[in-house]
Enzyme design. Structure first.
Site, mmCIF file in Angstrom:
data_model
loop_
_atom_site.group_PDB
_atom_site.id
_atom_site.type_symbol
_atom_site.label_atom_id
_atom_site.label_comp_id
_atom_site.label_asym_id
_atom_site.label_seq_id
_atom_site.Cartn_x
_atom_site.Cartn_y
_atom_site.Cartn_z
ATOM 1 N N ASP A 293 -1.179 8.463 24.114
ATOM 2 C CA ASP A 293 -0.797 8.971 25.418
ATOM 3 C C ASP A 293 -1.592 10.258 25.654
ATOM 4 O O ASP A 293 -2.363 10.665 24.796
ATOM 5 C CB ASP A 293 0.716 9.213 25.491
ATOM 6 C CG ASP A 293 1.208 10.206 24.437
ATOM 7 O OD1 ASP A 293 0.373 10.741 23.688
ATOM 8 O OD2 ASP A 293 2.424 10.452 24.362
ATOM 9 N N ASP A 545 5.260 9.444 20.830
ATOM 10 C CA ASP A 545 6.444 10.162 20.342
ATOM 11 C C ASP A 545 7.705 9.849 21.130
ATOM 12 O O ASP A 545 8.742 10.443 20.887
ATOM 13 C CB ASP A 545 6.195 11.674 20.372
ATOM 14 C CG ASP A 545 5.886 12.184 21.779
ATOM 15 O OD1 ASP A 545 5.841 11.367 22.715
ATOM 16 O OD2 ASP A 545 5.677 13.411 21.935
ATOM 17 N N ASP A 549 7.467 4.241 23.137
ATOM 18 C CA ASP A 549 6.312 4.042 22.252
ATOM 19 C C ASP A 549 6.661 3.235 21.005
ATOM 20 O O ASP A 549 5.766 2.782 20.288
ATOM 21 C CB ASP A 549 5.734 5.399 21.808
ATOM 22 C CG ASP A 549 5.121 6.172 22.951
ATOM 23 O OD1 ASP A 549 4.338 5.570 23.711
ATOM 24 O OD2 ASP A 549 5.420 7.370 23.092
ATOM 25 N N ASN A 613 -20.050 -7.374 -19.598
ATOM 26 C CA ASN A 613 -19.560 -7.395 -20.979
ATOM 27 C C ASN A 613 -19.060 -8.776 -21.386
ATOM 28 O O ASN A 613 -19.250 -9.218 -22.527
ATOM 29 C CB ASN A 613 -18.430 -6.370 -21.152
ATOM 30 C CG ASN A 613 -18.951 -4.951 -21.283
ATOM 31 O OD1 ASN A 613 -20.128 -4.740 -21.596
ATOM 32 N ND2 ASN A 613 -18.095 -3.981 -21.024
#
Length: 798
Positions: A293, A545, A549, A613
């Site tokens: 926002d 926030d 949202d 290895n």
């Protein structure tokens, strides 16, 4: 309201547990240490130690056990410390709720709520447990977490409310009737508990681990068969194969990932970024689109009233007075716009009494208060101008005049609320949103929230980091476009919520790539935007926030909120910022990419070294008449090598890699494993030939020579493969990595060449052999540099 007493609450918590889905048993440091021994590899090794002991190889059994203890201790010290640090950080963002205890209203963590508690709810709260309404005032609840419907539901007294739902507006007092796993939401969690989705990084880790494990099992079986059938005893072959598995399987990988993420979270917390979910750090590094926002991120978040005018643009105290009554008397959580109206000027409203309120919702985009004063009942409405115009009785000429003024104010960058009123003929038995008709338009209140002065360079830095910023706002498009211009955000285009409403998902997926500003959108549309971006292959961060949202925060790959956000937003977020600022996110992006790169260093190291290895060990076991390395020697190599890898979590990374999103590429890693693993095996074969054919070393002498060469090359090669750039142009390694690597190399060589080496089956070697081993190792490092250069040239030529 009395509520429970503290003694009653304590008894109920002991009886029913805490208000959480999984009862977490606290583990002491001692308990956590012994958990390390439950790993499959350690259990296998313990079995091998037991076999050695009962077959008479007591020294070997003791050495294996000591190595297991030392290895587990190393993992425990680092992992436990990081775990405790992460737990402390998580406590900073625990959701809380207001509850009556001992007749007093107190704020407690939601985990402390028990059956029988009286909880106080207001707009923005997350309902902490299932409960029955005792009283309520215009309570609207979003139950999308349970029903999937984003439209708020009105709740009245004696109705039930459910854990996980969010209070959109209004207030209430609730008696808790069920907590934790016994709630309706708990049933859903239980049903889905075995279907948790892994993020892309976790899936990559799983694929890599499976790849290495399959290779290790296959080659270990071959080794066992070759040595058991053709050359050695079954007991020796079992120990040899099991010991080799320790050096092959990347057992440090979980610890490296955990330590990387924990340290990153601690560093981020010092910069004001609190990480609730550690895996979100990796997603931060992959993020290429940030949706946010504008309030508080692009603007100062310091909203003030600048105009209050009638439709003819004349200053009007009546407009401000009506707005003041609406903002001051409603009982829902006040917005920054309400606060700005109240702070602008105070009016005497003692003669007004609140009859009821019709709270704001995201479909109506307005709120209304029904008030009474001296026998007159009046509805006062404020909201988005287009939403208020739709319920007002206005002539076409007046509507045009008001619309033009609204556009003019918005173009100046002002946020605008429209004010309207209506006088009722008399009292009604009930009032509803259906009464919002035939209102009289009064005027506008205009607010300013100036653009942040320093945000332009932050947006430029985001662009340099290959992160596209998109604004998703509920405001008018003229206001959003003005703010975008003020902060220097280059817009590719604007979409309104009404445009999105008419689009199919396919059309939105196309339009979204050439759109920067999304205006007048509701929560459902925000969610569609996030999903469309994800389907297009983007890793999306969303910063918000507010109550509206929450759905987008949950849907996004990285949900970002702030410490003073409403509870429902913080609950939905993965990251919580101490301050609402884009500049803090840049640090998060850098940390995420740095963490990913350092994790990949270890993975590349494990893949090239371990695969090489395995090939070398398998080939040597077939060709040589003795074991190329004893089980205890392999275990010693593994233990010391683990110590050298821990500082990788601290290592510096090349600046260039921090400017592009990091992604897991299993195909590229397989290619890396094969190419560099074969390179490692080639020089192992050269070492075998020189030791066996040139210097005629057998048994302990040969094993010592290969131990020295193997440990030297696999430890030093990290400085060559830690960067795709030349070792002379790459970022400087961290001092801890340098000091640890070379100190452990000295220690490993000292053990092998001293009298202590006899305990492990080592034998002294002439200086010429040692110099030859160093020369072979240098040749290997040159080959690695050449391979890097060839691969780099091939990439550039594409």
């Amino acid at each position: 309201m009395q509520g429970l007493s503290s003694i009653e609450a304590t008894k109920k918590q002991k009886q029913f547990g805490k208000n959480e889905f999984v009862q977490r048993e606290h583990q002491s440091a001692v308990q956590s240490f012994f958990v390390e021994f439950k790993s499959p590899l350690n259990l296998v090794l313990l079995a091998a130690a037991a076999i050695s002991f009962f077959t008479g190889a007591t020294t070997e059994a003791i050495l294996i056990f000591c190595i297991i203890v030392a290895s587990s201790s190393l993992d425990f010290i680092i992992s436990y410390k990081s775990q405790k640090a992460a737990e402390l950080l998580a406590k900073r963002v625990l959701s809380q709720t207001r509850v009556y205890r001992d007749g007093v209203s107190v704020v407690l963590p939601i985990t402390e709520i028990v059956v029988g508690d009286i909880v106080v709810l207001a707009a923005g709260d997350v309902i902490p447990a299932d409960g029955k309404l005792i009283s309520s005032s215009s309570l609207y609840v979003n139950e999308s977490s349970l029903t999937g419907e984003s439209v708020p539901v009105q709740k009245n007294s004696i109705d039930l409310v459910f854990m996980g739902s969010g209070v959109v507006s209004g207030s209430a007092e609730v008696e808790i009737v069920a907590i934790g796993q016994d709630t309706k939401f708990g049933d859903t969690v239980h049903l889905l508990s075995n279907k948790e989705q892994k993020n892309s990084f976790e899936k990559g880790i799983q694929q890599f681990s499976m790849l290495i494990t399959k290779i290790a099992i296959l080659l270990c079986v071959v080794l066992f068969v070759v040595n058991a059938v053709l050359k050695h005893s079954v007991a020796d072959s079992v120990l040899f194969s099991l010991a080799l598995a320790v050096g092959i399987v990347p057992e440090l990988l979980p610890m490296i990932v955990a330590v990387n993420l924990s340290r990153a979270s601690i560093r981020m917390s010092k910069k004001g970024v609190i990480v609730k979910k550690l895996s979100a750090i990796e997603n931060f590094g992959s993020m290429d689109v940030l949706c946010t926002d504008k309030t508080g991120t692009l603007t100062e978040d310091n909203i003030a009233v600048v105009e209050y005018v009638d439709m003819h643009n004349n200053s009007s105290d009546e407009v401000l007075r009506l707005a003041y009554i609406n903002s001051a008397l409603h009982t829902a959580t006040k917005t920054p716009l309400d606060d700005a109206i109240i702070e602008k000027e105070s009016f005497d409203i003692q003669k007004y009494s609140l009859i009821t309120q019709l709270p704001f919702d995201f479909d109506r985009k307005r709120d209304s208060l029904v008030v009474q004063s001296e026998g007159v009942i009046e509805c006062i409405t404020k909201g988005a101008p287009e939403a208020v115009f739709s319920v007002c009785t206005m002539s076409d000429a007046d509507k045009d005049t008001a619309q033009k003024l609204f556009i003019d104010l918005s173009t100046q960058g002002y946020r605008v609320l429209a004010i309207a009123t209506k006088i009722y003929a008399g009292p009604q038995t009930e009032y509803s949103t259906d009464d919002e008709i035939n209102l009289t338009f009064v005027g506008f209140v205009a607010f300013i929230d100036p653009a942040k002065k320093d945000v332009s360079h932050v947006l430029e830095e985001m662009k340099r980091r290959s992160v596209d910023v998109k604004i998703i706002s509920g405001d008018n498009h003229l206001v959003v476009e003005k703010i975008a211009r003020d902060v220097g955000l280059i817009s590719l285009g604007t979409l309104l919520g009404t445009d999105i409403e008419d689009m199919s998902d396919a059309d939105l997926a196309i339009a979204i790539e050439k759109t920067t500003l999304f205006c007048r959108v509701n929560p459902e549309q925000k969610n569609r935007i996030i999903i469309a971006l994800q389907k297009n292959g983007h890793v999306v961060g969303y910063m918000g926030d507010g109550i509206n949202d929450a759905p987008a925060l949950r849907t996004a790959d990285i949900g970002i909120s702030v410490e003073n956000a409403v509870d429902v937003a913080k609950e939905s977020a993965d990251i919580v910022l101490v301050q609402k600022s884009l500049s803090q996110l840049i640090g998060g992006v850098v940390e995420g990419r740095s963490t990913f790169v350092n994790t990949m260093k270890y993975i590349k190291m494990a893949m090239s070294s371990n695969f090489g290895n395995m090939l070398s060990m398998t080939t040597a076991s077939i060709v040589l008449p003795f074991l190329p390395m004893l089980p205890t020697q392999i275990l010693l190599n593994n233990l010391l090598y683990e110590v050298t890898q821990v500082p990788i979590t601290l290592d510096r990374v090349d600046t260039e890699v921090l400017f592009t999103p990091t992604q897991w590429d299993i195909k590229k890693l397989k290619h890396f494993m094969i190419v560099f693993g074969l390179a490692s095996s080639i020089f192992d074969f050269i070492t075998f030939f020189v030791l066996y054919k040139v210097f005629h070393l057998y048994g302990g002498g040969f094993q010592t020579g290969w131990f020295l060469e193997s440990f030297l090359t696999q430890t030093i090669v990290i400085f060559f493969i830690r960067s795709e750039k030349s070792i002379f142009k790459a970022s400087r390694p961290h001092k801890a990595l340098i000091y640890t690597s070379f100190s452990i190399i000295v220690l490993a060589w000292a053990i092998a060449l001293s009298h202590i080496g006899g305990l492990f089956g080592f034998a002294p070697l002439p200086k010429v052999v040692l110099l030859t081993i160093v020369a072979i190792s240098l040749g290997y490092f040159v080959l690695v540099e050449c391979i890097k250069k060839i691969q780099s040239s091939a990439i550039l030529s594409k």
